[in-house]
Design a protein around this motif. Structure first.
Motif, PDB file in Angstrom:
ATOM      1  N   UNK A 157       0.854  -1.182   0.000  1.00  0.00           N
ATOM      2  CA  UNK A 157       0.000   0.000   0.000  1.00  0.00           C
ATOM      3  C   UNK A 157       0.895   1.239   0.000  1.00  0.00           C
ATOM      4  N   UNK A 159       0.843   5.586   0.765  1.00  0.00           N
ATOM      5  CA  UNK A 159       0.134   6.722   1.352  1.00  0.00           C
ATOM      6  C   UNK A 159       0.858   7.990   0.935  1.00  0.00           C
ATOM      7  N   UNK A 213      -5.239   9.278   1.465  1.00  0.00           N
ATOM      8  CA  UNK A 213      -5.431   8.060   2.227  1.00  0.00           C
ATOM      9  C   UNK A 213      -4.691   6.886   1.592  1.00  0.00           C
ATOM     10  N   UNK A 214      -4.616   5.830   2.345  1.00  0.00           N
ATOM     11  CA  UNK A 214      -3.896   4.628   1.937  1.00  0.00           C
ATOM     12  C   UNK A 214      -4.552   4.029   0.696  1.00  0.00           C
ATOM     13  N   UNK A 248      -4.002   0.921  -2.590  1.00  0.00           N
ATOM     14  CA  UNK A 248      -3.306  -0.296  -2.984  1.00  0.00           C
ATOM     15  C   UNK A 248      -2.380  -0.023  -4.161  1.00  0.00           C
ATOM     16  N   UNK A 289       4.735   7.309   1.788  1.00  0.00           N
ATOM     17  CA  UNK A 289       5.065   6.242   2.738  1.00  0.00           C
ATOM     18  C   UNK A 289       4.515   4.936   2.167  1.00  0.00           C
ATOM     19  N   UNK A 294       3.773   0.809   2.649  1.00  0.00           N
ATOM     20  CA  UNK A 294       3.506  -0.214   3.650  1.00  0.00           C
ATOM     21  C   UNK A 294       3.365  -1.573   2.988  1.00  0.00           C
ATOM     22  N   UNK A 301       0.348  -5.322   8.950  1.00  0.00           N
ATOM     23  CA  UNK A 301       1.161  -4.332   8.261  1.00  0.00           C
ATOM     24  C   UNK A 301       2.566  -4.244   8.841  1.00  0.00           C
ATOM     25  N   UNK A 319       5.862  -1.574   9.499  1.00  0.00           N
ATOM     26  CA  UNK A 319       5.887  -0.237  10.104  1.00  0.00           C
ATOM     27  C   UNK A 319       6.024   0.875   9.066  1.00  0.00           C
TER      28      UNK A 319
END
Lengths: 112, 115
Positions: A36, A38, A43-44, A46, A88, A90, A102, A104
């Motif tokens: 994922x 961000x 928002x997060x 895929x 970021x 994930x 998930x 970090x």
């Protein structure tokens, strides 16, 4: 306990550099694997996913990831990053009938 | 198609207070998941609801609770707020147990600040 490790917490690259973000998980059974992203202020969403079949998975925006079962790894790659890839990232693992776990996260900064 | 929606977007509370966060899943999705994204800790799984029932719970104290309504929307309740509860609370939805290979779609989150 099941866990996901992302080895790089903060990565800084120049545009056009190649990217590889590491992801390892600990779970012996069948899993679904995800990356994922961000973006700042968003928002997060895929990036790509692996359920079965070809272990090399292509995602959006030129990203790809390779599932290596023997190494319990699902590293994310992009041959040439852009400033807009600053975000970021994930890694997440989901045992078939269990919750999503998930890592970090890895903060990527790309400079022009 | 509308995505996952969450309300409110921001919230400021003081220690000891209680808070309720709300989530509406994508139409047709029966599963709702709650995560806490605290600074430097990634996303920590809180709760999973499907068809109105709690399916799984993360490693959080009982003062974190929730429920899912018949229309599949969900609430997350946090009692006796502590400073370390300050975080972004994310809700995600998926088509539910019918398909094991279901990806989760995330909402924008609720930013909770506890003073």
């Amino acid at each position: 306990a099941q866990s996901v490790s992302q080895h790089n917490h903060h990565v800084i690259l120049s545009e056009a550099a190649s990217l590889e973000l590491g992801c390892n998980y600990s779970y012996g059974g069948t899993v679904n694997l995800f990356w994922y992203v961000q973006y700042p202020g968003q928002h997060l969403q895929l990036l790509l996913k692996y359920f079965s079949g070809d272990p090399l998975v292509k995602g959006i925006k030129g990203f790809e990831a390779e599932f290596i079962k023997s190494k319990f790894s699902f590293n994310l790659r992009k041959p040439s990053v852009q400033w807009s890839d600053t975000a970021e990232y994930f890694c997440a693992v989901k045992p078939r009938t269990d919750k999503l776990i998930f890592g970090t996260g890895t903060r990527l900064q790309v400079f022009p | 198609e509308a995505g996952v929606t969450q309300s409110p977007t921001h919230l400021i509370k003081t220690r000891g207070q209680q808070v309720t966060l709300r989530c509406s899943p994508i139409s047709g999705h029966t599963s709702v998941y709650w995560y806490q994204q605290a600074l430097g800790l990634g996303l920590q799984f809180l709760l999973w609801y499907d068809e109105g029932e709690e399916r799984n719970r993360g490693n959080f104290p009982p003062r974190f609770s929730g429920r899912q309504f018949p229309n599949y929307s969900s609430e997350l309740n946090v009692n006796a707020l502590e400073l370390e509860d300050s975080a972004l609370y994310l809700c995600a939805s998926s088509p539910g147990l019918a398909g094991a290979n279901n990806e989760q779609f995330f909402g924008p989150g609720t930013r909770l600040t506890v003073l």
